[in-house]
Enzyme design. Structure first.
Site, PDB file in Angstrom:
ATOM      1  N   ASP A 139       1.084  -1.103  -0.020  1.00  7.29           N
ATOM      2  CA  ASP A 139       0.074   0.039   0.014  1.00  7.29           C
ATOM      3  C   ASP A 139       0.815   1.226   0.058  1.00  7.29           C
ATOM      4  O   ASP A 139       1.390   1.489   0.905  1.00  7.29           O
ATOM      5  CB  ASP A 139      -1.011  -0.034   1.321  1.00  7.29           C
ATOM      6  CG  ASP A 139      -1.997   1.027   1.262  1.00  7.29           C
ATOM      7  OD1 ASP A 139      -1.848   1.929   0.288  1.00  7.29           O
ATOM      8  OD2 ASP A 139      -3.124   0.947   1.965  1.00  7.29           O
ATOM      9  N   ARG A 172      -0.123   4.502  -0.458  1.00  4.44           N
ATOM     10  CA  ARG A 172      -0.875   5.686  -0.400  1.00  4.44           C
ATOM     11  C   ARG A 172      -0.494   6.507   0.803  1.00  4.44           C
ATOM     12  O   ARG A 172       0.264   6.096   1.690  1.00  4.44           O
ATOM     13  CB  ARG A 172      -2.093   5.493  -0.045  1.00  4.44           C
ATOM     14  CG  ARG A 172      -2.930   4.750  -1.436  1.00  4.44           C
ATOM     15  CD  ARG A 172      -4.387   4.242  -1.003  1.00  4.44           C
ATOM     16  NE  ARG A 172      -4.423   3.180   0.072  1.00  4.44           N
ATOM     17  CZ  ARG A 172      -5.500   2.629   0.491  1.00  4.44           C
ATOM     18  NH1 ARG A 172      -6.883   3.194  -0.141  1.00  4.44           N
ATOM     19  NH2 ARG A 172      -5.456   1.701   1.039  1.00  4.44           N
TER      20      ARG A 172
END
Length: 408
Positions: free
Chosen positions: A323, A325
């Site tokens: 991930d 982000r």
């Protein structure tokens, strides 16, 4: 110039024998009804039943009412006390400014205000989708050098409603032109004796962009761009469904005390008299496709998923973080929209890492309640919602590897 923290790319080799994938139906958890899928519960933070289910039987919650939420305990130390745990936080928030705002009538009959943001961390145009009249960008209303009143209206820096022939972005100027006497509050602001501030260039009171205290914490969704799920009807994820559900919840009418069951008020509000559930809300739409790896790499990850890997393994095999982000931009945008401070927000999410990441390095924004986003197929017993083996595997990975908190 602030920038996102660099993510180290793991040096991994492809797995020659990927382990068998587990689906939601593989989890053997206790449930009172054996005919339905078992619950996937984080007992400390997730309610025992889905609030939207069985409303026709008098149990749960009606589809047209505000959702139940789960209180988030607040740590005693307001400074970043989670430095040793995920997610990693930016030490300095990026600078953001709203370039333009426009009214958008929607297909559901509601209106929303689309705010477009630029920042000093990347070259992307991030969005704030605002519902209701009470949330507004502060940077948008700043006076730009040399701009005319028409310029301000064109970029959305006005109050009230645009109409043919309107000549000013400020309501007080329009009222003066029409011979309407200024209000006492406005005159107090001009004299410098009240709570309002005045604009030195125009002699008019600045626009109040604060969210009304009496409405309680506003509903917020931090949503990362998903072209496949939102535009080309992909059943590999439930991203498009989550975006639609956030829009539906934020478009609900404001309940009144007489029509709002006490169970619909968050736990932290139960002791506050005459406090209503929040009206409207905001969806922060971040341009970080594929959990931050971009559309091209995301499509490669899809092919790896068809070869037997789950969504996290696919990102790792492409030399990306599981991930990638970051939510510093979301925090800065919420602050510009006047949603920072002690009142807090209700966050629509199943992701426990997002709760802390959105708050910022010094808890500039407080998440006081979490509203679960239960898949619609689970809520309706498979009558509606995204369904299929791909989304089933996707949800299993989010629960098992990403520790997302869903309930059934």
């Amino acid at each position: 110039m602030a920038a996102y923290p660099a993510h180290a790319s793991p040096a991994l080799t492809p797995l020659s024998h990927p382990r068998p994938q587990r689906t939601v139906s593989d989890f053997k958890l206790e449930h009172t009804h054996s005919a339905v899928p078992p619950p996937l519960v984080s007992p400390a933070l997730t309610p025992p039943t889905t609030p939207w289910r069985n409303s026709e039987e008098g149990v749960g919650q009606r589809h047209d009412r505000q959702p139940r939420s789960i209180s988030i305990p607040q740590p005693e130390n307001s400074v970043d006390d989670a430095a040793d745990s995920n997610p990693s936080l930016l030490q300095v928030l990026p600078k953001v400014w709203c370039e333009v705002r426009a009214r958008i009538p929607t297909t559901t009959g509601q209106e929303m205000w689309l705010h477009l943001y630029h920042n000093n961390a990347d070259e992307k145009e991030h969005l704030a989708i605002v519902f209701g009249p009470n949330i507004r960008s502060r940077s948008l209303d700043a006076v730009m050098p040399g701009e005319t009143e028409r310029d301000r209206m064109i970029r959305g820096a006005y109050v009230g409603t645009l109409y043919p022939g309107r000549t000013s972005s400020r309501l007080q100027a329009i009222r003066r032109e029409e011979g309407v006497r200024p209000s006492a509050g406005y005159l107090t602001g001009l004299n410098g004796t009240g709570g309002g501030t005045s604009n030195g260039q125009t002699g008019q009171q600045e626009i109040d962009s604060s969210y009304p205290e009496e409405l309680g914490p506003p509903l917020v969704r931090i949503h990362s761009e998903c072209y496949t799920g939102e535009t080309v009807w992909s059943a590999r994820c439930d991203c498009g469904e989550q975006l639609d559900e956030a829009e539906r919840l934020m478009g609900l009418p404001v309940p009144t005390p007489s029509s709002t069951p006490g169970s619909e008020i968050g736990e932290h509000e139960a002791h506050r008299p005459s406090k209503l559930p929040s009206a409207g809300g905001v969806i922060i739409y971040l341009r970080q496709e594929g959990r931050g790896i971009g559309l091209k790499e995301k499509l490669k990850a899809y092919n790896l998923q068809d070869l037997g890997h789950d969504t996290m393994e696919a990102n790792l095999l492409l030399r990306h973080p599981g991930d990638a982000r970051s939510y510093g931009l979301a925090t800065a945008m919420l602050m510009d929209l006047g949603l920072g401070g002690d009142r807090g927000i209700k966050l629509l999410t199943n992701n426990p890492d997002k709760v802390r990441a959105v708050e910022g390095p010094n808890r500039e924004v407080r998440v006081v309640e979490r509203v679960p986003m239960v898949p619609i197929a689970w809520q309706t017993g498979g009558e509606r919602g995204v369904q299929g083996k791909e989304v089933e595997k996707y949800l299993s990975t989010k629960i098992e590897k990403m520790k997302h908190m869903l309930s059934k």
